[in-house]
Design a protein around this motif. Structure first.
Motif, short mmCIF file in Angstrom:
data_model
loop_
_atom_site.label_atom_id
_atom_site.label_comp_id
_atom_site.label_asym_id
_atom_site.label_seq_id
_atom_site.Cartn_x
_atom_site.Cartn_y
_atom_site.Cartn_z
N HIS A 101 -7.77 11.93 11.12
CA HIS A 101 -7.59 13.18 11.85
C HIS A 101 -6.82 14.15 10.94
N PRO A 102 -7.15 15.44 10.97
CA PRO A 102 -6.43 16.39 10.12
C PRO A 102 -4.91 16.34 10.28
N ARG A 103 -4.40 16.02 11.47
CA ARG A 103 -2.95 15.97 11.66
C ARG A 103 -2.31 14.81 10.90
N ALA A 104 -3.12 13.86 10.45
CA ALA A 104 -2.60 12.70 9.72
C ALA A 104 -2.97 12.73 8.24
N ALA A 105 -3.64 13.78 7.81
CA ALA A 105 -4.12 13.86 6.42
C ALA A 105 -2.96 14.02 5.45
N GLU A 106 -3.17 13.52 4.26
CA GLU A 106 -2.25 13.67 3.13
C GLU A 106 -0.86 13.10 3.41
N GLN A 107 -0.83 11.98 4.12
CA GLN A 107 0.43 11.31 4.43
C GLN A 107 0.41 9.84 4.02
N GLY A 108 -0.61 9.42 3.30
CA GLY A 108 -0.71 8.03 2.89
C GLY A 108 -1.38 7.14 3.91
N VAL A 109 -1.89 7.73 4.97
CA VAL A 109 -2.53 6.96 6.04
C VAL A 109 -3.78 6.23 5.52
N ALA A 110 -4.66 6.96 4.86
CA ALA A 110 -5.90 6.35 4.37
C ALA A 110 -5.60 5.23 3.37
N ALA A 111 -4.63 5.46 2.50
CA ALA A 111 -4.27 4.43 1.51
C ALA A 111 -3.72 3.17 2.20
N ALA A 112 -2.91 3.35 3.24
CA ALA A 112 -2.39 2.20 3.96
C ALA A 112 -3.52 1.43 4.64
N LEU A 113 -4.45 2.15 5.25
CA LEU A 113 -5.60 1.49 5.87
C LEU A 113 -6.42 0.74 4.84
N TYR A 114 -6.72 1.42 3.72
CA TYR A 114 -7.52 0.79 2.68
C TYR A 114 -6.81 -0.46 2.14
N GLY A 115 -5.50 -0.42 1.99
CA GLY A 115 -4.77 -1.59 1.51
C GLY A 115 -4.97 -2.80 2.40
N GLN A 116 -4.94 -2.58 3.70
CA GLN A 116 -5.19 -3.68 4.65
C GLN A 116 -6.62 -4.21 4.48
N LEU A 117 -7.56 -3.30 4.34
CA LEU A 117 -8.96 -3.68 4.21
C LEU A 117 -9.18 -4.50 2.94
N GLU A 118 -8.67 -4.02 1.81
CA GLU A 118 -8.91 -4.74 0.56
C GLU A 118 -8.27 -6.12 0.59
N ALA A 119 -7.07 -6.21 1.13
CA ALA A 119 -6.41 -7.53 1.22
C ALA A 119 -7.25 -8.48 2.08
N ALA A 120 -7.78 -7.99 3.18
CA ALA A 120 -8.63 -8.83 4.05
C ALA A 120 -9.91 -9.22 3.32
#
Length: 171
Positions: A101-120
């Protein structure tokens, strides 16, 4: 897992929690998808392309099915536990969706999500991840170590859009 966002007070989302998606997130996920396409992807695509891609928020049932169909789905939830971003992983290593969501952009949210995905994915023994990334997501995936295989032209409602087939081998 709680992550502190890097955004300031004006950015709206200062802290978020990464957790597995749930069926009750469906309406919020539909809103995140629609808001991301119209608010973030619109920087890279024409109004005609955006209207063809996502003319209105999809029905929540579509996302309820995705949460329950066997794929892994993570959300970044705000302090009220409302999804502000999400990512999913299919069994073959395909990342079908990453939207913020634009309100969550550029805060490291996508990177945190991707980190969980790659670890899984690594725990699952996958040897490669792949994604058909929009123009808006291409840079993010490149920063995560993905390489572009090719540009793809896709048609939605009679309008041509492009994305990029990207891959990342896992060690």
């Amino acid at each position: 897992m709680t992550q502190e966002g890097a955004g300031g007070a004006a950015s709206g989302l200062r802290a978020f929690t990464v957790r597995r998606g749930r069926a009750e997130d469906a309406a919020a996920l539909a809103d995140v998808f629609h808001s991301a396409v119209h608010g973030l992807a619109s920087r890279h695509y024409t109004p005609e392309q955006i209207a063809a891609w996502c003319p209105e928020a999809p029905p929540p049932e579509l996302f309820r099915q995705r949460v329950c169909d066997g794929r892994k789905l993570w959300v970044a939830a705000d302090k009220a536990d409302v999804a502000a971003a999400f990512i999913d992983l299919e069994a073959d290593g395909h990342i079908d969706m990453l939207f913020c969501h634009p309100r969550a952009a550029e805060q490291g949210v996508a990177a945190a999500l991707y980190g969980q995905l790659e670890a899984a994915a690594q725990r699952q023994g996958l040897v490669q991840l792949y994604v058909n990334a929009s123009e808006a997501a291409r840079g993010f995936f490149e920063r995560q170590g993905f390489a572009v295989e090719r540009r793809r032209e896709v048609e939605r409602r009679g309008v041509t859009l492009h994305n990029y087939r990207m891959v990342k081998p896992l060690a």
